[in-house]
Design a protein around this motif. Structure first.
Motif, mmCIF file in Angstrom:
data_model
loop_
_atom_site.group_PDB
_atom_site.id
_atom_site.type_symbol
_atom_site.label_atom_id
_atom_site.label_comp_id
_atom_site.label_asym_id
_atom_site.label_seq_id
_atom_site.Cartn_x
_atom_site.Cartn_y
_atom_site.Cartn_z
ATOM 1 N N VAL A 58 -9.958 -84.989 -46.607
ATOM 2 C CA VAL A 58 -8.872 -83.987 -45.918
ATOM 3 C C VAL A 58 -7.812 -84.636 -45.376
ATOM 4 C CG1 VAL A 58 -8.954 -82.283 -44.175
ATOM 5 C CG2 VAL A 58 -11.117 -82.405 -45.420
ATOM 6 N N GLN A 59 -6.713 -84.135 -45.555
ATOM 7 C CA GLN A 59 -5.270 -84.426 -45.064
ATOM 8 C C GLN A 59 -5.406 -84.671 -43.613
ATOM 9 O OE1 GLN A 59 -1.890 -82.285 -46.424
ATOM 10 N NE2 GLN A 59 -0.645 -82.980 -44.579
ATOM 11 N N ARG A 60 -5.114 -85.620 -42.969
ATOM 12 C CA ARG A 60 -5.110 -85.777 -41.501
ATOM 13 C C ARG A 60 -3.851 -85.333 -40.888
ATOM 14 N NH1 ARG A 60 -6.083 -91.510 -39.917
ATOM 15 N NH2 ARG A 60 -7.355 -91.503 -41.742
ATOM 16 N N LEU A 61 -3.908 -84.782 -39.583
ATOM 17 C CA LEU A 61 -2.630 -84.306 -38.950
ATOM 18 C C LEU A 61 -1.637 -85.664 -38.848
ATOM 19 C CD1 LEU A 61 -3.906 -82.006 -36.383
ATOM 20 C CD2 LEU A 61 -3.146 -81.311 -38.499
ATOM 21 N N THR A 62 -0.444 -85.314 -39.263
ATOM 22 C CA THR A 62 0.655 -86.574 -39.406
ATOM 23 C C THR A 62 1.530 -86.366 -38.085
ATOM 24 O OG1 THR A 62 2.153 -85.196 -40.662
ATOM 25 C CG2 THR A 62 0.696 -86.659 -41.868
ATOM 26 N N GLY A 63 1.621 -85.061 -37.151
ATOM 27 C CA GLY A 63 2.326 -84.980 -35.862
ATOM 28 C C GLY A 63 2.349 -83.903 -35.555
ATOM 29 N N PRO A 64 2.800 -83.319 -34.558
ATOM 30 C CA PRO A 64 2.704 -82.061 -33.848
ATOM 31 C C PRO A 64 3.085 -80.776 -34.571
ATOM 32 C CG PRO A 64 4.534 -83.235 -32.855
ATOM 33 C CD PRO A 64 3.888 -84.045 -33.627
ATOM 34 N N ASP A 65 4.094 -81.071 -35.474
ATOM 35 C CA ASP A 65 4.294 -79.995 -36.316
ATOM 36 C C ASP A 65 3.797 -79.762 -37.709
ATOM 37 O OD1 ASP A 65 6.663 -79.045 -34.422
ATOM 38 O OD2 ASP A 65 7.492 -81.013 -35.029
ATOM 39 N N ASP A 66 2.806 -80.600 -37.804
ATOM 40 C CA ASP A 66 2.022 -80.414 -39.406
ATOM 41 C C ASP A 66 1.059 -79.404 -39.323
ATOM 42 O OD1 ASP A 66 1.212 -81.055 -41.540
ATOM 43 O OD2 ASP A 66 -0.078 -82.992 -40.976
ATOM 44 N N ARG A 67 0.953 -78.460 -40.278
ATOM 45 C CA ARG A 67 0.024 -77.259 -40.297
ATOM 46 C C ARG A 67 -0.420 -77.561 -41.501
ATOM 47 N NH1 ARG A 67 1.481 -77.872 -35.805
ATOM 48 N NH2 ARG A 67 2.597 -76.710 -34.552
ATOM 49 N N PRO A 68 -1.392 -78.068 -41.830
ATOM 50 C CA PRO A 68 -1.895 -78.363 -43.296
ATOM 51 C C PRO A 68 -3.140 -77.366 -43.425
ATOM 52 C CG PRO A 68 -2.710 -80.117 -41.925
ATOM 53 C CD PRO A 68 -1.759 -79.167 -41.136
ATOM 54 N N GLY A 69 -3.884 -77.315 -44.503
ATOM 55 C CA GLY A 69 -5.095 -76.702 -44.798
ATOM 56 C C GLY A 69 -5.071 -75.311 -45.500
ATOM 57 N N LEU A 70 -3.682 -74.852 -45.744
ATOM 58 C CA LEU A 70 -3.724 -73.550 -46.423
ATOM 59 C C LEU A 70 -2.818 -73.634 -47.591
ATOM 60 C CD1 LEU A 70 -3.723 -71.216 -43.450
ATOM 61 C CD2 LEU A 70 -5.567 -71.502 -44.814
ATOM 62 N N ALA A 71 -2.923 -74.830 -48.546
ATOM 63 C CA ALA A 71 -1.986 -74.871 -49.473
ATOM 64 C C ALA A 71 -2.773 -74.788 -50.914
ATOM 65 C CB ALA A 71 -1.307 -76.318 -49.426
ATOM 66 N N VAL A 72 -2.041 -74.635 -51.925
ATOM 67 C CA VAL A 72 -2.781 -74.723 -53.137
ATOM 68 C C VAL A 72 -3.486 -75.800 -53.255
ATOM 69 C CG1 VAL A 72 -2.430 -74.673 -55.758
ATOM 70 C CG2 VAL A 72 -1.099 -72.927 -54.175
ATOM 71 N N GLY A 73 -4.729 -75.770 -53.606
ATOM 72 C CA GLY A 73 -5.606 -77.035 -54.004
ATOM 73 C C GLY A 73 -6.502 -77.360 -52.558
#
Length: 410
Positions: free
Chosen positions: A350-365
């Motif tokens: 799973v893609q780790r957070l890269t900083g305070p503005d990172d909002r992953p987890g809801l992208a295609v794939g």
């Protein structure tokens, strides 16, 4: 499955297409073909916010009184005293203990947590009874949540003969993480304690999590012994420190050195957002340094404390509050830690957070583990902690309106 009219991370409304348990497409509302039927394959998000489902990386499912009457708190200060209070009382439940454990997991899922790393206390008192109850709960809700189990020596490794063979038995029976606790203060033999923990991890291919309540430079000493063994055994990315709330309460240069070692060795940090009177690790600095940070709820209204309600959204509020955060972007960062931050600890793909503005987890794939919640913005959702929630796990509708579905939709 199609999910219509949701706002990922509070942004513009979109329709989500889910296929094979993953997000297959994201379209502006109403711009693509949406099919489905009443069985749950088509879901109207009603303009609510979509977040990655919550990940609890530090919960004691085996230490819970959720669903039972409140009782007077009888514990005394100190890990050993609190453990003895728990040991004296945990079997005294008006319904079967395994049902209490399973009910706690069910309540967590209903509120949006679909990834769980749970401790299972193993000692000469309970032997594998508590581990087996957590395992049974995991199997019961296997279609609604991913649960990892940690073999955890709450009473230490060296104070009572027979603990280590029981831990080995649990690892053979399905535990995937081996725990340790306060190597200096509890067992008072940190080298031997950690040699046993890391030796078991190496033997059974398990991850390591060290409960670290130790103060100041004593905690620093234990942490650096953990780092030495992580490096020596090549266990980068497979070790985490839990609590460790005093490692930022020493000289800033020492804290900086610890963070550098955690980043170098990919040692994760699991916090339960304690009401610490001192300084805690800075969340922004930790994620910006590349350190995986996750959140957990700890015990659930148990014999250690009356706190805990199975709601990671509530614990997200607590994380922001105890770190004295007010800016929207930083409160959203807490939500990211409570969701994808912890997921990256449990699953290193799973893609780790890269900083305070990172909002992953809801992208295609991305895996379709989603909680849909009411709120104007992510910050308002954290502040209000509403109950209008829908939970998706691996592309299946598993809970709605704070109720886990008896048979998750196929």
């Amino acid at each position: 499955m199609f999910i219509t009219n949701v706002r990922p991370w509070g942004g513009d409304a979109v329709d989500l297409e889910i296929s094979a348990g993953r997000i297959a497409a994201i379209r502006t509302v109403g711009t693509g073909a949406v099919t489905g039927d009443a069985s749950g394959r088509k879901l109207d998000g009603r303009g609510r916010i979509a977040l990655p489902a919550f990940t609890d990386v530090h919960v004691h499912l085996d230490s819970t009184r959720i669903g039972l009457p409140f009782r007077e708190h009888t514990g005394s200060p100190g890990v050993w005293n609190m453990m003895c209070n728990d040991r004296k009382n945990w079997r005294d439940t008006p319904i079967p203990y395994p049902d209490v454990v399973a009910g706690t997991l069910e309540r967590m899922i209903a509120r949006g947590t679909t990834r769980v790393r749970s401790y299972a206390q193993i000692d000469v008192d309970c032997k594998l009874e508590r581990f087996e109850a957590v395992m049974a709960a995991k199997e019961r809700f296997a279609r609604a949540a991913d649960v990892e189990i940690m073999a955890f020596p709450q009473a230490g490794l060296l104070l009572e003969e027979g603990t280590v063979p029981l831990l080995e038995e649990a690892l053979r029976a399905g535990a995937t993480t081996i725990g340790g606790i306060d190597p200096c203060q509890l067992d008072r033999d940190p080298a031997r304690h950690l040699d046993i923990v890391f030796g078991l991890a190496e033997k059974y291919g398990a991850d390591v999590d060290i409960h670290l309540h130790e103060p100041g430079h004593l905690g620093v000493f234990s942490a650096e012994l953990v780092f030495e063994r992580t490096r020596a055994l090549g266990m980068q990315g497979r070790v985490s420190l839990s609590h460790a709330y005093d490692l930022a309460n020493v000289h800033p240069d020492v804290t900086a050195r610890l963070m550098e070692q955690m980043a170098e060795l990919d040692v994760a940090w699991a916090t339960v957002a304690p009401a610490s009177g001192g300084t805690q690790f800075d969340l922004v600095q930790m994620t910006a340094a590349g350190i995986r940070v996750g959140l957990g709820e700890d015990g659930q209204r148990d014999y250690w404390s009356p706190y805990g309600n199975c709601d990671m959204l509530d614990r997200t509020w607590q994380l922001a509050f105890t770190h004295r955060l007010r800016q929207d972007r930083l409160i959203e960062h807490c939500a990211a830690i409570a969701t994808i931050g912890g997921a990256a600890i449990m699953d290193r793909t799973v893609q780790r957070l890269t900083g305070p503005d990172d909002r992953p987890g809801l992208a295609v794939g991305d895996t379709a583990d989603i909680v849909i919640v009411d709120g104007e913005t992510v910050t308002s959702t954290v502040m209000d902690r509403g109950t209008d929630r829908t939970v998706i796990h691996a592309g299946r509708l598993v809970a709605d309106g704070l109720v886990v579905l008896a048979e998750p939709a196929a």
